[in-house]
Design an enzyme around this catalytic site. Structure first.
Site, PDB file in Angstrom:
ATOM      1  CD  GLU A 273      -2.553  -0.873   2.847  1.00  0.00           C
ATOM      2  OE1 GLU A 273      -1.990  -0.258   3.779  1.00  0.00           O
ATOM      3  OE2 GLU A 273      -3.642  -1.435   2.990  1.00  0.00           O
ATOM      4  NE  ARG A 276       7.108   8.825   2.834  1.00  0.00           N
ATOM      5  CZ  ARG A 276       6.603   9.769   3.613  1.00  0.00           C
ATOM      6  NH1 ARG A 276       6.852  11.029   3.329  1.00  0.00           N
ATOM      7  NH2 ARG A 276       5.867   9.464   4.664  1.00  0.00           N
ATOM      8  NE  ARG A 311       6.425  14.655   4.100  1.00  0.00           N
ATOM      9  CZ  ARG A 311       7.730  14.559   4.194  1.00  0.00           C
ATOM     10  NH1 ARG A 311       8.501  15.381   3.524  1.00  0.00           N
ATOM     11  NH2 ARG A 311       8.272  13.635   4.932  1.00  0.00           N
ATOM     12  CE1 TYR A 315       4.680  14.356  10.213  1.00  0.00           C
ATOM     13  CE2 TYR A 315       5.009  14.956   7.914  1.00  0.00           C
ATOM     14  CZ  TYR A 315       4.257  14.343   8.889  1.00  0.00           C
ATOM     15  OH  TYR A 315       3.096  13.713   8.538  1.00  0.00           O
ATOM     16  CB  CYS A 342       0.277  34.996  11.081  1.00  0.00           C
ATOM     17  SG  CYS A 342      -0.289  36.179   9.867  1.00  0.00           S
TER      18      CYS A 342
END
Ligand code: PLP
Length: 427
Positions: A273, A276, A311, A315, A342
């Site tokens: 599955e 990425r 991202r 992260y 902001c």
């Protein structure tokens, strides 16, 4: 390794004449070639199939390309199921791997004939109550607990993850499901994300194959398929060695022949599955430098922000950046590349060495073809960008228009105060 965008400045200049920045651009040729390589890597398993993780890049045009490449669709929500259905995935083309699942989503998955992958033993009761029966084909998600370590860099804590059943629970779940009429079983696990090593799938495969043998022996269940899920990563950084999918397929084959074949389970189909790995490198976010600011640091302000690509903010993820047309120029300027939210974490890059950037330059933010656009949100009232497809024949197709203020205000449809902006996009 040098990271080169899949489009040139000349191509981008033509595209931006028609489509204003920012936009996502996907590379059909790259997606197809990669999907072919994956199929080859697992061709030794006659039942093998990749179910593309729709959440990575939920766009029907991209799903259609992957469908043409023979992939199924892995969905985790009602809207993902609807999109998969609309593209023409049906029955066992669809894997429904969700967690904390609303009962009505189980019902929709079943109506479409999807394979349902249960995240927890308590979901058996929920599913039976919702459908009135247990489907003949059913899958269970496993969580071995503890710590999963591949190398010094890649470590994950399945024991802290909310997903999957414990070993005892999955054995019990198989017994209960079998007693309730299930005949064909699947096992699924997802233990580490974005692994850039050829070892992850073979290690995961060993855990799942050994479990499959145990489940078969202890419960008599027919294990029809084993789902290695996602987690195969991509080299976001230029110094990372990319995964070798042929080596990964071969590594899994060895474990298959070592564990499953001797147990008389050489007919088990494998599935994956991946999200990425399937589209990540074949998409980029194209944005334009619109401001430069010299304060305590050197800033380049661009016309996109974390709403378009979350991202880095979420992260601290690295995304390589190329200044279009300056691919070979020396990187002698240190910049923070920032968006307009902001929020001080709205930075696509911090202290990045790049060629001198001039206002109007086009920046290509690499490897945004998965978990990029799809994570978008609307903070600060910012709107999501368009998505474009660079087709194999070199032409460009708009596969999603940019959001407009009307879209943003659409859910205030009962609010008379907003009426004028629901009707007109121009201020
Ligand atoms: C997110 C997810 C995937 C895809 O993960 P990638 O890291 O994109 O390969 C596959 N399966 C499940 C259940 C997921 O939640």
């Amino acid at each position: 390794m040098d990271k080169k965008p899949f489009v040139t400045k000349e191509q981008l200049e033509i595209i931006t004449k028609k489509y204003p920045t920012p936009f996502y651009l996907y590379d059909e040729k790259g997606i197809r070639e990669n999907a072919e390589r994956l199929k080859k890597a697992f061709a030794w398993n006659s039942g093998y199939r990749e179910y593309f993780a729709v959440k990575a890049t939920p766009n029907p045009y991209l799903l259609q390309i992957l469908k043409e490449e023979g992939c199924g669709a892995d969905c985790s929500s009602a809207t993902e199921l609807m999109m998969a259905d609309a593209v023409g995935f049906s029955g066992h083309d669809i894997m429904f791997s969700s967690n904390e699942t609303p009962p009505e989503e189980f019902a929709l998955a079943e109506r479409l004939g999807a394979v349902i992958n249960l995240d927890d033993i308590t979901h058996i009761e929920c599913l039976e109550k919702t459908l009135g029966y247990i489907p003949e084909t059913i899958s269970c998600r496993y969580n071995p607990g503890g710590v999963f370590k591949i190398s010094n860099e890649i470590m994950d804590n399945p024991g802290d993850a909310k997903y999957g059943m414990t070993t005892d629970q999955i054995v019990e779940a198989f017994r209960i499901l079998k007693a309730k009429g299930a005949r064909h079983f699947g096992i699924h696990a997802f233990l580490a994300s974005n692994t850039v090593t050829n070892e992850y799938y073979p290690m995961l495969a060993r855990i799942l194959f050994e479990l499959a043998v145990r489940l078969h022996q202890e419960t008599g269940a027919h294990v029809a398929f084993i789902n290695l899920s996602g987690g195969v990563g991509i080299p976001y950084r230029p110094d990372q060695e990319p995964n070798d999918i042929m080596a990964i397929g071969e590594g899994v084959r060895k474990v298959y022949e070592e564990v499953l074949v001797p147990a008389g389970m050489g007919d088990v189909s494998l599935c994956t599955e991946m999200g990425r790995f399937m589209t990540g490198p074949y998409g980029c976010l194209v944005t334009r430098a619109i401001h430069e600011k010299h304060t305590y640091k050197e800033y380049i302000g661009v016309d996109s922000c974390a709403v378009n690509l979350m991202r880095p903010a979420m992260y601290g993820a690295y995304h390589h950046i190329t200044v279009a047309g300056k691919e070979t120029a020396v990187c002698d300027h240190r910049y923070d590349i920032v968006g307009s939210l902001c929020e001080n974490n709205d930075k696509f890059a911090i202290d990045r060495m790049l060629p001198e950037i001039e206002m109007g330059d086009l920046l290509v933010i690499h490897d945004t073809g998965a978990h990029g656009f799809s994570m978008g949100y609307n903070y600060n009232g910012k709107l999501k960008s368009a998505e474009l497809l660079l087709k194999s024949d070199g032409t460009v197709q708009k596969i999603r228009r940019a959001e407009t203020p009307q879209d943003y205000f659409a859910t205030l449809d009962e609010c008379p105060m907003m009426e004028k902006y629901r009707k007109h996009s121009e201020v």
